[in-house]
Scaffold this active site. Structure first.
Site, PDB file in Angstrom:
ATOM      1  N   LEU A  75     -42.355  15.312 -47.090  1.00 15.77           N
ATOM      2  CA  LEU A  75     -40.949  14.963 -47.739  1.00 15.77           C
ATOM      3  C   LEU A  75     -40.154  13.850 -47.077  1.00 15.77           C
ATOM      4  CD1 LEU A  75     -39.739  18.696 -48.213  1.00 15.77           C
ATOM      5  CD2 LEU A  75     -40.712  17.194 -49.865  1.00 15.77           C
ATOM      6  N   CYS A  76     -40.990  13.119 -46.462  1.00 20.07           N
ATOM      7  CA  CYS A  76     -40.425  11.869 -45.481  1.00 20.07           C
ATOM      8  C   CYS A  76     -40.673  10.751 -46.414  1.00 20.07           C
ATOM      9  CB  CYS A  76     -41.601  11.607 -44.655  1.00 20.07           C
ATOM     10  SG  CYS A  76     -40.876  10.534 -43.091  1.00 20.07           S
ATOM     11  N   HIS A  77     -39.410  10.002 -46.591  1.00 21.10           N
ATOM     12  CA  HIS A  77     -39.045   8.735 -47.319  1.00 21.10           C
ATOM     13  C   HIS A  77     -40.075   7.540 -46.691  1.00 21.10           C
ATOM     14  CE1 HIS A  77     -35.523  11.184 -48.230  1.00 21.10           C
ATOM     15  NE2 HIS A  77     -35.303  10.438 -49.403  1.00 21.10           N
ATOM     16  N   GLU A 114     -40.753   8.963 -37.677  1.00 23.23           N
ATOM     17  CA  GLU A 114     -41.860   7.903 -37.518  1.00 23.23           C
ATOM     18  C   GLU A 114     -41.855   7.599 -36.050  1.00 23.23           C
ATOM     19  OE1 GLU A 114     -40.254   7.490 -41.550  1.00 23.23           O
ATOM     20  OE2 GLU A 114     -39.103   8.005 -39.650  1.00 23.23           O
ATOM     21  N   ASP A 128     -59.097  10.977 -28.250  1.00 21.77           N
ATOM     22  CA  ASP A 128     -60.296  10.716 -29.124  1.00 21.77           C
ATOM     23  C   ASP A 128     -61.016   9.888 -28.046  1.00 21.77           C
ATOM     24  OD1 ASP A 128     -62.001  10.445 -31.230  1.00 21.77           O
ATOM     25  OD2 ASP A 128     -61.459   8.312 -31.507  1.00 21.77           O
TER      26      ASP A 128
END
Length: 162
Positions: A75-77, A114, A128
């Protein structure tokens, strides 16, 4: 406590309509930590891992992640970010790397997700790149440090001595 913003009147997931909000300068900073063995931290500091420059790759990964938030968080713009910063501090006394991110834009919605995503993916990238020499690493303390802009105003996390 306020009502959740990403649900409709029936409690279903819903993207917030920001169309009527004012465009303001918005900024968010986040942090996270990755703890590792002292020998692993030394390898990162000396650029001694076979996969290459861990922090350079993690910086790029964090920047890319911030730009991809709307693809990762349902639901992030999608946002037109003006700036994404990813910085690292090697904390040898605590056997960890501190990651601090900053995202800025002029827009109608905040950039906390973000900044958090940038910190998270930078930490995952370090994991990683180092996992071949250290399986004991842990990622922790990912949080918003500060945000500004918009209706909810300024927020700054309490310094808890992490």
């Amino acid at each position: 406590m306020s009502m959740l913003t990403h649900t409709d009147d029936q409690g279903r997931a819903s993207m917030v309509d920001v169309g009527e909000k004012d465009i303001t300068r918005r900024e968010a900073k986040a942090e996270g930590y990755i703890t590792m063995n002292p020998e692993t931290l030394a390898l990162v500091a000396e650029n001694g891992l076979k996969k290459g420059d861990v922090l350079a790759v993690a910086r790029i990964a964090g920047i890319q992640a911030a730009k991809q938030c709307s693809h990762l968080v349902p639901l992030c713009h999608p946002l037109m970010l003006n700036f994404i910063g990813v910085e690292f501090q090697l904390e040898k006394d605590k056997n960890r790397i501190r990651i601090e991110t900053c995202c800025r834009l002029s827009g109608k919605t905040g950039v906390e997700i973000e900044a958090l995503t940038a910190a998270s993916v930078a930490a995952l990238t370090i994991y990683d790149m180092c996992k071949a020499v250290d399986k004991t690493m842990s990622i922790e303390g990912i949080r918003v440090l500060e945000k500004s802009g918009g209706r909810s105003g300024h927020y700054q996390a309490v310094d808890d001595g992490r």
